[in-house]
Each structure stands twice: as structure tokens, then as C-alpha cells.
Motif scaffolding. Structure first.
Motif, short mmCIF file in Angstrom:
data_model
loop_
_atom_site.label_atom_id
_atom_site.label_comp_id
_atom_site.label_asym_id
_atom_site.label_seq_id
_atom_site.Cartn_x
_atom_site.Cartn_y
_atom_site.Cartn_z
N LEU A 84 0.83 -0.97 0.41
CA LEU A 84 -0.06 0.34 -0.18
C LEU A 84 1.20 1.65 -0.23
O LEU A 84 0.74 1.97 -1.24
CB LEU A 84 -0.74 -0.01 1.38
CG LEU A 84 -1.92 -1.19 1.54
CD1 LEU A 84 -2.76 -1.17 2.39
CD2 LEU A 84 -2.71 -1.58 -0.18
N ARG A 85 2.33 1.22 0.86
CA ARG A 85 2.65 1.71 0.84
C ARG A 85 3.42 2.45 -0.41
O ARG A 85 3.76 3.61 -0.69
CB ARG A 85 3.71 2.31 1.94
CG ARG A 85 3.20 2.03 3.51
CD ARG A 85 4.11 2.35 4.63
NE ARG A 85 2.91 2.61 6.09
CZ ARG A 85 2.80 3.99 6.14
NH1 ARG A 85 2.54 4.74 6.20
NH2 ARG A 85 1.77 3.55 7.84
N ALA A 86 3.92 1.31 -1.25
CA ALA A 86 4.87 1.66 -2.26
C ALA A 86 3.39 2.07 -3.76
O ALA A 86 4.23 2.56 -4.34
CB ALA A 86 5.07 -0.12 -2.76
N VAL A 87 2.00 1.52 -2.98
CA VAL A 87 1.12 2.77 -4.74
C VAL A 87 1.06 3.81 -3.50
O VAL A 87 1.57 5.11 -5.20
CB VAL A 87 0.46 1.93 -4.22
CG1 VAL A 87 -0.98 2.38 -4.96
CG2 VAL A 87 -0.15 0.51 -4.09
N ILE A 88 1.13 4.36 -2.90
CA ILE A 88 1.74 5.92 -2.52
C ILE A 88 2.76 6.26 -2.99
O ILE A 88 3.00 7.32 -3.77
CB ILE A 88 0.75 6.17 -0.73
CG1 ILE A 88 0.20 5.14 -1.06
CG2 ILE A 88 1.27 7.53 -0.42
CD1 ILE A 88 -0.19 5.21 0.58
N ALA A 89 4.09 5.75 -3.00
CA ALA A 89 5.54 6.40 -3.13
C ALA A 89 5.56 6.66 -4.38
O ALA A 89 5.90 7.49 -5.30
CB ALA A 89 6.63 5.46 -2.82
#
Length: 278
Positions: free
Chosen positions: A66-71
Motif C-alpha cells: 500500500l505504501r509502495a502505491v502511494i510512493a
């Protein structure tokens, strides 16, 4: 080695994560399996010159993903402003609530139980976040709440699990309804014929560059399987497991439980249409 251009839908080779069209970028979730192929494709969609982006199917409840998507969005100078779901299966939607928490976004879905915020999704709805033009296409069958998203500027359609980048979709009884699914495939075929859609951005597997070829293959595959199941019943097989052993003999046995659910959906369809007895 088989040339990808000869395979149904002309799947792209190479790495799955990254830009797929001018407006769509994939971030592959780390949940590969026999049923999810390489993993769930989480799509970031936005106008090239917009600071706002829409995410479709955040995927499993995996904070790293999920954080990779945001990044990925932030590296492109974009802020995620909306989360959409193609359907409610956990490999697509389990992480949605956490993703909404991380991004401060609402979640729009056909199923009210999956929504966060006042707005849902309905057939024909337009998504216009950040100037984006994307249309909601009803594609039930895999699940009752399955949707696709038509991205006309890229001549593309995001199909969730209705069309995959490799193999074919399981329509599993009782959740899956084969009659609805066939209608959905015909609806997608109309998009390829009438609206010039040529690219499929699937929920799993590689991008397909021949959308019409993919839909035609899916329709032909379903017709063949239905004919095989009908013949098996006419030859005296009476249970779904018996039909699977004959019709799906060439399929890995680890997939037979899913195949049996698919056969149950096919038997229901054949009965509903008076092609076999009750």
C-alpha cells in the motif's frame, strides 16, 4: 518459445509493474498464487498533467504494498484522491480500508458494504477526478458486484477479474453466474467494436494489446467448455466432480476444486436454458 503476439489478446512481456498507457501505471502486489497469477495489479490512473490520481484495487492488506502505491504516485508528482474497487474479493479489496486511511480518500464500489463515504458506483457513472474521464461498465458474472472501467483517452479498459492477462477467469458457483458473465463479455466486445478499445488492463497478469482478440477467445473458450459439459452429462455423468475429471483432465489437479465450482455454474446455466434436465 511462443511469441506473445500469437497468444490470445497479445499479452505484453517484461516486468508487470510500471507505466502501461499514458494514464495508467501498475504496482504489482506481492500475492502471487495459482489463482492470482503474478499477484494483484493495483492501478494508478490519472491525466498526465494532473496532480490528482485515482487508484483502482489497492489489493491485499499489505502495508508495504500500500505504501509502495502511494510512493509511486508521489514520485510522479501526484496525490491519490480517490480509491475504486472492481469487486470485493480480498486480493483486490482487503487493503482498501487501510489504504483509504493512509491516503485520506473515500472508497467507491458497487457493493455498499465496501464503500467509505457517501458515493458508490453505478453503471454509466463518470469518474472525473483531476480531469480524468473514466466510465463505469457493469461486468457481473465473476461476482455480482464486478465492474470494469473504460478509459477512452487511452482506448483501454480496466477489467478486474472479468478478463485476465493470462489464462481464463473462474466463474465459481454460487457467487459466479455464467449467464451474467457471458453478457459482460459481450458488453466488453461491444466496447472493442464500437468504441475502439484495444488495450486490456487486467486485475492479474500482463497487459493485453488486442482487447477484441481476448474477448473473442474468452467467448469461444466458454462455448467450448459448455459444449463439453453438456456432452459429459448426455453421456451419463451425474456429478460436478465426475464432469471435472473428464472435461478438465488436462488441468493441474490442484485447480480441480475451483474447476468443480466452475462446472457447477455451467450446469446451472445449462439447466436454466433447458439444455440439460434438472
Amino acid at each position: 518459445m511462443t511469441d506473445a503476439a500469437t497468444l490470445p489478446g497479445q499479452p505484453r512481456g517484461g516486468v508487470l509493474s510500471g507505466p502501461a498507457t499514458a494514464r495508467a501505471v501498475n504496482v504489482l502486489a506481492p500475492n502471487a498464487s495459482a489463482m492470482t497469477l503474478d499477484g494483484t495489479n493495483t492501478w494508478i490512473v490519472s491525466e498526465p498533467d494532473s496532480e490528482l490520481a485515482v487508484v483502482i484495487d489497492p489489493g491485499p492488506l499489505d502495508d508495504t504494498h500500500l505504501r509502495a502505491v502511494i510512493a509511486t504516485a508521489e514520485r510522479a508528482g501526484k496525490r491519490i484522491a480517490l480509491t475504486l474497487l472492481t469487486h470485493g474479493h480480498p486480493d483486490h479489496a482487503e487493503g482498501a480500508s487501510r489504504f483509504a486511511e493512509l491516503t485520506g480518500t473515500n472508497i467507491r464500489a458497487l457493493d455498499p458494504a465496501l464503500r467509505l463515504g457517501d458515493e458508490g458506483l453505478a453503471p454509466g457513472d463518470a469518474i472525473t477526478t483531476g480531469g480524468l474521464e473514466m466510465r463505469v461498465v457493469p461486468t457481473p458474472g465473476h461476482t455480482a458486484d464486478s465492474l470494469s472501467f473504460h478509459l477512452p483517452a487511452d482506448r483501454a479498459v480496466l477489467t478486474g477479474d472479468t478478463i485476465l492477462g493470462r489464462g481464463t477467469t473462474v466463474v465459481a458457483h454460487p457467487e459466479g453466474r455464467l449467464g451474467d458473465y457471458l453478457d459482460s463479455l459481450r458488453r466488453l466486445r461491444s466496447l472493442t467494436v464500437d468504441d475502439g478499445i484495444h488495450t486490456v488492463l487486467p486485475g492479474h497478469g500482463p497487459v493485453l494489446d488486442d482487447a477484441q482478440g481476448a474477448v473473442e477467445y474468452y467467448l469461444a473458450h466458454r462455448a467450448t467448455r459448455l459444449a463439453q459439459v453438456e456432452t459429459a452429462v448426455e453421456n451419463g455423468l451425474t456429478t460436478a466432480s465426475e464432469v471435472v475429471a473428464q472435461v478438465y483432465a488436462d488441468v493441474d489437479r490442484s485447480l480441480w476444486p475451483a474447476a468443480e465450482l466452475s462446472v457447477r455454474a455451467q450446469l446451472e446455466y445449462l439447466r436454466d436454458h433447458g439444455l440439460i434436465g434438472p
